[in-house]
Design a protein around this motif. Structure first.
Motif, PDB file in Angstrom:
ATOM      1  N   ALA A 242     -11.626  78.828 -37.695  1.00 20.06           N
ATOM      2  CA  ALA A 242     -11.534  80.226 -38.122  1.00 20.06           C
ATOM      3  C   ALA A 242     -10.308  80.489 -39.008  1.00 20.06           C
ATOM      4  CB  ALA A 242     -11.502  81.134 -36.895  1.00 20.06           C
ATOM      5  N   GLU A 243      -9.205  79.851 -38.645  1.00 19.84           N
ATOM      6  CA  GLU A 243      -7.979  80.054 -39.446  1.00 19.84           C
ATOM      7  C   GLU A 243      -8.179  79.610 -40.887  1.00 19.84           C
ATOM      8  OE1 GLU A 243      -4.357  78.182 -37.982  1.00 19.84           O
ATOM      9  OE2 GLU A 243      -4.777  79.201 -36.075  1.00 19.84           O
TER      10      GLU A 243
ATOM     11  N   VAL B 133     -10.971  79.417 -42.465  1.00 20.23           N
ATOM     12  CA  VAL B 133     -11.902  80.347 -43.116  1.00 20.23           C
ATOM     13  C   VAL B 133     -11.136  81.583 -43.596  1.00 20.23           C
ATOM     14  CG1 VAL B 133     -13.938  81.805 -42.803  1.00 20.23           C
ATOM     15  CG2 VAL B 133     -13.855  79.549 -41.715  1.00 20.23           C
ATOM     16  N   GLU B 134     -10.334  82.149 -42.693  1.00 19.42           N
ATOM     17  CA  GLU B 134      -9.574  83.360 -43.044  1.00 19.42           C
ATOM     18  C   GLU B 134      -8.653  83.101 -44.240  1.00 19.42           C
ATOM     19  OE1 GLU B 134      -9.932  86.219 -41.355  1.00 19.42           O
ATOM     20  OE2 GLU B 134     -10.907  85.630 -39.488  1.00 19.42           O
TER      21      GLU B 134
ATOM     22  N   ILE C 273     -10.638  83.107 -47.372  1.00 21.34           N
ATOM     23  CA  ILE C 273     -11.069  84.473 -47.719  1.00 21.34           C
ATOM     24  C   ILE C 273      -9.905  85.231 -48.358  1.00 21.34           C
ATOM     25  CG2 ILE C 273     -11.778  86.705 -46.740  1.00 21.34           C
ATOM     26  CD1 ILE C 273     -13.526  85.103 -44.772  1.00 21.34           C
ATOM     27  N   GLU C 274      -8.737  85.036 -47.827  1.00 20.46           N
ATOM     28  CA  GLU C 274      -7.552  85.681 -48.379  1.00 20.46           C
ATOM     29  C   GLU C 274      -7.328  85.216 -49.829  1.00 20.46           C
ATOM     30  OE1 GLU C 274      -6.018  88.184 -47.316  1.00 20.46           O
ATOM     31  OE2 GLU C 274      -4.542  88.144 -48.949  1.00 20.46           O
TER      32      GLU C 274
ATOM     33  N   ASN D 258      -9.743  86.938 -51.999  1.00 19.20           N
ATOM     34  CA  ASN D 258      -9.369  88.329 -52.260  1.00 19.20           C
ATOM     35  C   ASN D 258      -8.328  88.420 -53.371  1.00 19.20           C
ATOM     36  OD1 ASN D 258     -11.093  89.211 -50.338  1.00 19.20           O
ATOM     37  ND2 ASN D 258      -9.533  89.398 -48.715  1.00 19.20           N
TER      38      ASN D 258
ATOM     39  N   SER E 159     -13.596  95.270 -47.443  1.00 19.54           N
ATOM     40  CA  SER E 159     -13.279  94.225 -46.473  1.00 19.54           C
ATOM     41  C   SER E 159     -14.396  93.172 -46.463  1.00 19.54           C
ATOM     42  CB  SER E 159     -13.092  94.840 -45.087  1.00 19.54           C
ATOM     43  OG  SER E 159     -14.347  95.326 -44.650  1.00 19.54           O
TER      44      SER E 159
ATOM     45  N   ARG F 160     -16.552  90.407 -44.129  1.00 22.05           N
ATOM     46  CA  ARG F 160     -16.859  89.850 -42.806  1.00 22.05           C
ATOM     47  C   ARG F 160     -17.476  88.478 -42.993  1.00 22.05           C
ATOM     48  NH1 ARG F 160     -19.474  94.906 -40.254  1.00 22.05           N
ATOM     49  NH2 ARG F 160     -21.162  94.070 -41.496  1.00 22.05           N
ATOM     50  N   TRP F 161     -17.316  87.630 -42.006  1.00 24.42           N
ATOM     51  CA  TRP F 161     -17.906  86.294 -42.165  1.00 24.42           C
ATOM     52  C   TRP F 161     -18.497  85.808 -40.856  1.00 24.42           C
ATOM     53  CZ3 TRP F 161     -16.081  82.073 -39.357  1.00 24.42           C
ATOM     54  CH2 TRP F 161     -14.851  82.243 -38.720  1.00 24.42           C
TER      55      TRP F 161
END
Ligand code: AMP
Ligand code: ZN
Length: 479
Positions: free
Chosen positions: A430-431, A433-434, A437-438, A441, A473, A475-476
């Motif tokens: 998850a980390e 992935v985040e 995503i950042e 962005n 925002s 979501r994933w």
């Protein structure tokens, strides 16, 4: 170089290999009965045979190896009849699977792979020769070999022929015989099952005659080495000797090499115990082809191989260790110069590796020689005693071992893909992935849409689905 010595079941001694045709070793290998998928016990024997041929090739010998596919067998004929298909149709799937499994384990293809169904004529010829010599008799449409006419019967398996009781079942057939020890060369047709119409009558060949006929057709009347698992010594190989030697008057195989069985967690492998594995079963459980090959070759062929979860883990770690070692040799920077001690270590490892194999294929000894080298070289590297010019010498030594081991190349994923297994990629955490995503962005804010699309694709390839919401925002979720 050390003399090559193998254990000959016939003499029950170690004997120097002395091929009949200098420079060429002619080998016959009993192949699988193709009515089902081969199991890992079978592959223990096939891996032994692969090490044998690879070692002989490494010594510059020519190898002429013939392996049969037993596609005529009571069970096959019966199952094909039940399924309403031809023998070919019934066995095709298992033959294909066997050849694919062989490739997955890096088993070199023998020079000839031959099918019993293509050689019925040769078997009929051989039965006729035995008939002319008065070694056979007929009963209810089947033809039997009269053991009493071959005084040397029992010389391979050392069984006490006189002690074999009348009525004892030594063969799979249920036909009337004069003597319990006699075996069928030719079997009368059974209603509804396939048969061949031939000069010696309608019917099908017995299992033993298949191997005698095919071995002699391709390798001559006397072969150098005949191989198989220990269970084939009697009656199969004993019967092959009786048929071939009575027909030709010459020794059939000069050397017989038999592999001890593989057992699972100390027990015999059997479907009823639920410990019966095909290669594919192990791939499904996430095992790699190289792990299985390594494990099967690591125990010398005349020792029973106890296949356990722990031994699989150890085998995987050993392969990993060898691969990492080669990577280290090729990628780490070393100070200029050379160290004479390293050269000596390499020479010794090469010598010992070969000496182990020459001593009745003692793979455990040969592997120990490699791991000694790996350990000592790693230590030298850690201490800064390993130099730039030593690296090619050690790489060369590893390249000398691998034509026999065949596990260094990191191609397990390709091998699995070829037999229809796609190894699962580990999930992206998850980390990670985040973080991506950042980055996406940030790219979007800079209006770098090329970059943001790339990141979306990268996530998609890893099984991550993105949902952009109206408020900006993201979501994933995992696919
Ligand atoms: P089959 O398909 O039954 O004709 O066997 C093919 C080969 O596998 C033969 O050489 C057998 O002797 C060998 N074999 C069968 N079971 C085992 C086992 N558990 N361990 C090692 N070899 C085996
Ligand atoms: Zn055979």
């Amino acid at each position: 170089m050390n003399e090559i010595r193998f254990h000959n079941t016939l003499s029950n001694r170690l004997e120097a290999l002395a091929p009949l045709h200098p420079g060429e070793v002619r080998i016959y290998t009993c192949g699988p009965t193709v009515y089902d998928f081969a199991h890992i016990g079978n592959f223990r024997t096939f891996v032994f045979q692969d090490i044998l041929r690879r070692f002989l090739l490494s010594r510059g010998l020519r190898v002429m190896q013939v392996m049969n596919l037993t596609d005529v067998d009571d069970r096959i004929i019966q199952k094909a009849a039940e399924a309403g298909v031809s023998i070919r149709e019934y066995t095709e799937k298992y033959i294909e699977a066997f050849l694919a499994d062989m490739a997955a384990l890096n088993l070199q293809a023998p020079e000839e792979i031959v099918r019993a169904t293509d050689h019925v004529e040769d078997m009929v010829d051989l039965i006729e020769r035995l008939k002319e010599k008065g070694l056979t008799y007929e009963s209810e449409g089947s033809i039997y070999y009269r053991i009493a006419k071959f005084p040397e019967y029992g010389k391979l398996s050392k069984i006490d022929v006189g002690g074999m009781k009348a009525g004892a079942r030594v063969d799979n057939d249920r036909y009337e015989k004069d003597d319990a020890r006699d075996f069928a060369l030719w079997k009368a047709p059974k209603p509804g099952e396939h048969f061949w119409e031939t000069r010696i009558g309608p019917g099908r060949p017995g299992w033993h005659i298949e191997c005698s006929a095919m071995a002699m057709k391709y390798l001559g009347e006397t072969l150098d080495i005949h191989t198989g698992g220990v269970d084939l010594t009697f009656p199969h190989h004993e019967n092959e000797i009786a048929q071939s030697e009575a027909a030709t008057g010459h020794p059939f195989a000069r050397m017989w090499m038999h592999a001890e069985h593989l057992i699972i967690e100390g027990e015999k492998m059997s479907k009823s115990l639920g410990n019966f594995f095909t290669l594919r079963d192990l791939f499904m459980k996430g095992q790699k082809p190289s792990t299985i090959r390594y494990l099967l070759l690591s125990v010398p062929y005349r020792r029973q191989l106890n296949f356990t979860g722990d031994s699989l883990k150890q085998a995987e770690a050993s392969v990993e260790r060898l691969r990492n070692f080669v990577t280290r040799l090729k990628t780490e920077g070393f100070a200029a110069g050379s160290n004479a001690k390293i050269e000596k270590l390499a020479d010794k490892a090469e010598e010992d590796f070969d000496a182990g194999l020459a001593d009745d294929l003692n793979t455990a000894f040969s592997l120990a020689a490699i791991f000694d080298l790996v350990r000592e070289v790693n230590t030298a590297m850690d201490r800064g005693e390993f130099r730039q010019q030593d690296a090619p010498r050690i790489v060369a030594a590893m390249q000398k071992f691998d034509p026999i081991l065949a596990v260094l190349n990191d191609d397990d994923a390709d091998k699995l893909a070829k037999v229809g297994f796609v190894p699962k990629k580990p999930r992206m955490n998850a980390e990670a992935v985040e973080a991506l995503i950042e980055q996406r962005n940030v790219a979007k804010k800079r209006r770098d849409f090329k970059k943001s699309d790339e990141i979306r694709q990268q996530l998609a390839d890893s099984g991550i689905i993105l949902e952009d919401s109206k408020d900006g925002s993201v979501r994933w979720k995992y696919k």
